[in-house]
Design an enzyme around this catalytic site. Structure first.
Site, PDB file in Angstrom:
ATOM      1  N   GLY A  13       1.061  -1.299  -0.040  1.00 13.03           N
ATOM      2  CA  GLY A  13       0.231  -0.053  -0.155  1.00 13.03           C
ATOM      3  C   GLY A  13       0.900   1.234  -0.088  1.00 13.03           C
ATOM      4  O   GLY A  13       0.314   2.407   0.342  1.00 13.03           O
ATOM      5  N   ARG A  66     -15.043 -15.400 -11.185  1.00  8.22           N
ATOM      6  CA  ARG A  66     -14.321 -14.016 -11.198  1.00  8.22           C
ATOM      7  C   ARG A  66     -15.389 -12.869 -11.339  1.00  8.22           C
ATOM      8  O   ARG A  66     -15.482 -11.913 -10.784  1.00  8.22           O
ATOM      9  CB  ARG A  66     -13.397 -13.954 -12.460  1.00  8.22           C
ATOM     10  CG  ARG A  66     -12.231 -12.968 -12.272  1.00  8.22           C
ATOM     11  CD  ARG A  66     -11.471 -12.898 -13.519  1.00  8.22           C
ATOM     12  NE  ARG A  66     -10.309 -13.860 -13.335  1.00  8.22           N
ATOM     13  CZ  ARG A  66      -9.390 -13.724 -12.367  1.00  8.22           C
ATOM     14  NH1 ARG A  66      -9.179 -12.595 -11.893  1.00  8.22           N
ATOM     15  NH2 ARG A  66      -8.474 -14.908 -12.071  1.00  8.22           N
ATOM     16  N   LEU A  94      -8.934  -8.304 -13.844  1.00 10.64           N
ATOM     17  CA  LEU A  94     -10.265  -7.704 -13.651  1.00 10.64           C
ATOM     18  C   LEU A  94     -11.100  -8.164 -14.914  1.00 10.64           C
ATOM     19  O   LEU A  94     -10.557  -8.044 -15.967  1.00 10.64           O
ATOM     20  CB  LEU A  94     -10.306  -6.297 -13.400  1.00 10.64           C
ATOM     21  CG  LEU A  94     -10.059  -5.832 -12.288  1.00 10.64           C
ATOM     22  CD1 LEU A  94      -9.609  -4.354 -12.109  1.00 10.64           C
ATOM     23  CD2 LEU A  94     -10.786  -6.104 -10.825  1.00 10.64           C
ATOM     24  N   ASN A 108      -4.353   2.436 -13.133  1.00  4.89           N
ATOM     25  CA  ASN A 108      -3.566   1.193 -12.577  1.00  4.89           C
ATOM     26  C   ASN A 108      -2.220   1.918 -12.604  1.00  4.89           C
ATOM     27  O   ASN A 108      -1.767   2.925 -13.536  1.00  4.89           O
ATOM     28  CB  ASN A 108      -3.481  -0.091 -13.282  1.00  4.89           C
ATOM     29  CG  ASN A 108      -2.547  -0.967 -12.738  1.00  4.89           C
ATOM     30  OD1 ASN A 108      -2.360  -1.142 -11.518  1.00  4.89           O
ATOM     31  ND2 ASN A 108      -1.951  -1.794 -13.639  1.00  4.89           N
ATOM     32  N   HIS A 110       1.852   0.749 -12.948  1.00  8.81           N
ATOM     33  CA  HIS A 110       2.665  -0.341 -13.531  1.00  8.81           C
ATOM     34  C   HIS A 110       4.105  -0.008 -13.404  1.00  8.81           C
ATOM     35  O   HIS A 110       4.308   1.115 -14.256  1.00  8.81           O
ATOM     36  CB  HIS A 110       2.165  -0.912 -15.030  1.00  8.81           C
ATOM     37  CG  HIS A 110       2.630  -2.239 -15.415  1.00  8.81           C
ATOM     38  ND1 HIS A 110       2.648  -3.402 -14.880  1.00  8.81           N
ATOM     39  CD2 HIS A 110       4.000  -2.314 -16.000  1.00  8.81           C
ATOM     40  CE1 HIS A 110       3.455  -4.217 -15.084  1.00  8.81           C
ATOM     41  NE2 HIS A 110       4.187  -3.713 -16.058  1.00  8.81           N
TER      42      HIS A 110
HETATM   43  C1  GRF Z   1       3.751  -1.132  -7.433  1.00 10.72           C
HETATM   44  O1  GRF Z   1       5.191  -1.533  -8.003  1.00 10.72           O
HETATM   45  C2  GRF Z   1       2.892  -1.084  -8.488  1.00 10.72           C
HETATM   46  O2  GRF Z   1       3.491  -0.322  -9.473  1.00 10.72           O
HETATM   47  C3  GRF Z   1       2.456  -2.473  -8.721  1.00 10.72           C
HETATM   48  O3  GRF Z   1       2.372  -3.228  -7.574  1.00 10.72           O
HETATM   49  C4  GRF Z   1       3.207  -2.554  -6.709  1.00 10.72           C
HETATM   50  C5  GRF Z   1       2.495  -1.948  -5.423  1.00 10.72           C
HETATM   51  O4  GRF Z   1       3.207  -1.172  -4.574  1.00 10.72           O
HETATM   52  N1  GRF Z   1       1.397  -2.638  -9.615  1.00 10.72           N
HETATM   53  P1  GRF Z   1       2.386  -0.824  -3.199  1.00 10.72           P
HETATM   54  O5  GRF Z   1       1.356  -1.720  -2.585  1.00 10.72           O
HETATM   55  O6  GRF Z   1       1.628   0.609  -3.890  1.00 10.72           O
HETATM   56  O7  GRF Z   1       3.486  -0.561  -2.384  1.00 10.72           O
END
Ligand code: GRF
Length: 208
Positions: A13, A66, A94, A108, A110
């Site tokens: 998080g 799902r 999803l 999202n 990434h």
């Molecule tokens: C991050 O590296 C994000 O890019 C990926 O999952 C990770 C989540 O990290 N989708 P956090 O839980 O926000 O610390």
């Protein structure tokens, strides 16, 4: 689009924390209406509770499919009047049920410069390819994994002695800067989507 965010997590998080910090610091005009995790033990839930943010656990193991899980998730987000869904380390693919419920309203983050290195272990993939520049992407979520319109990207250098861990940490610091900025950009409106392209009013997008 309302400024009420629903943040979905599965673990640490830290991006959730960055979003809350941006809100509290006045850089992001929004409210985290609810944090939902599919895992009860997600550390991000503890942080959210301490910050006084409503939290919910929706364990996917209690659902037969799902689509059923995603239907429940949509219902929960609607109960909190969420306008923009922010995936922040939510480790679930999803279904169309979910994606179609929030058209152009699911983001999202990434840890790669998409469309390079979608899916898991993006930082390891980047190192294996010997790229010299890496980074992170905030994009809209569509039915295709990590392939929706790109809202913003930020770059980081790759160093010769990097491990997956050191590169991931450098990218994560940029994620924390980028995600709140991208959310603010989306909430500010005036953008449009053309095919795969997110077009911001003033060409905003890359952060250096
Ligand atoms: C991050 O590296 C994000 O890019 C990926 O999952 C990770 C989540 O990290 N989708 P956090 O839980 O926000 O610390």
């Amino acid at each position: 689009m309302t400024r009420r965010l629903g943040v979905l997590i599965s673990g640490r998080g830290s991006n959730l924390q960055a979003i809350l910090a941006a809100i509290n610091g006045g850089a992001l005009d929004a409210t985290v209406a609810v944090v939902i995790s599919n895992k009860a033990e997600a550390a991000g839930l503890t942080f959210a509770r301490r910050a006084g943010v409503p939290t919910e656990v929706l364990d996917h193991r209690g659902f037969r499919s799902r689509a059923e899980y995603d239907t429940a998730l949509v219902k929960r987000l609607r109960e909190y009047d969420v306008g923009l869904v922010c995936l922040a380390g939510f480790m679930r693919f999803l279904s169309p049920v979910f994606v179609n419920a929030f058209p152009h309203a699911i983001l999202n983050v990434h840890p790669s410069l998409l469309p390079a290195f979608p899916g898991v272990d993006a930082q390891t993939q980047a190192l294996a390819h010997g790229v010299k520049v890496a980074g992170c992407t905030v994009h809209f979520v569509t039915e295709e994994l990590d392939a929706g319109p790109i809202v913003m990207q930020a770059t980081v250098p790759v160093r010769p002695d990097d491990t997956s861990e050191t590169l991931a940490a450098r990218i994560l610091a940029e994620e924390h800067r980028l995600y709140p900025a991208a959310i603010a950009l989306v909430l500010s409106g005036g953008w449009r989507i053309e095919g795969r392209r997110f077009l911001a009013p003033d060409g905003a997008g890359v952060q250096r």
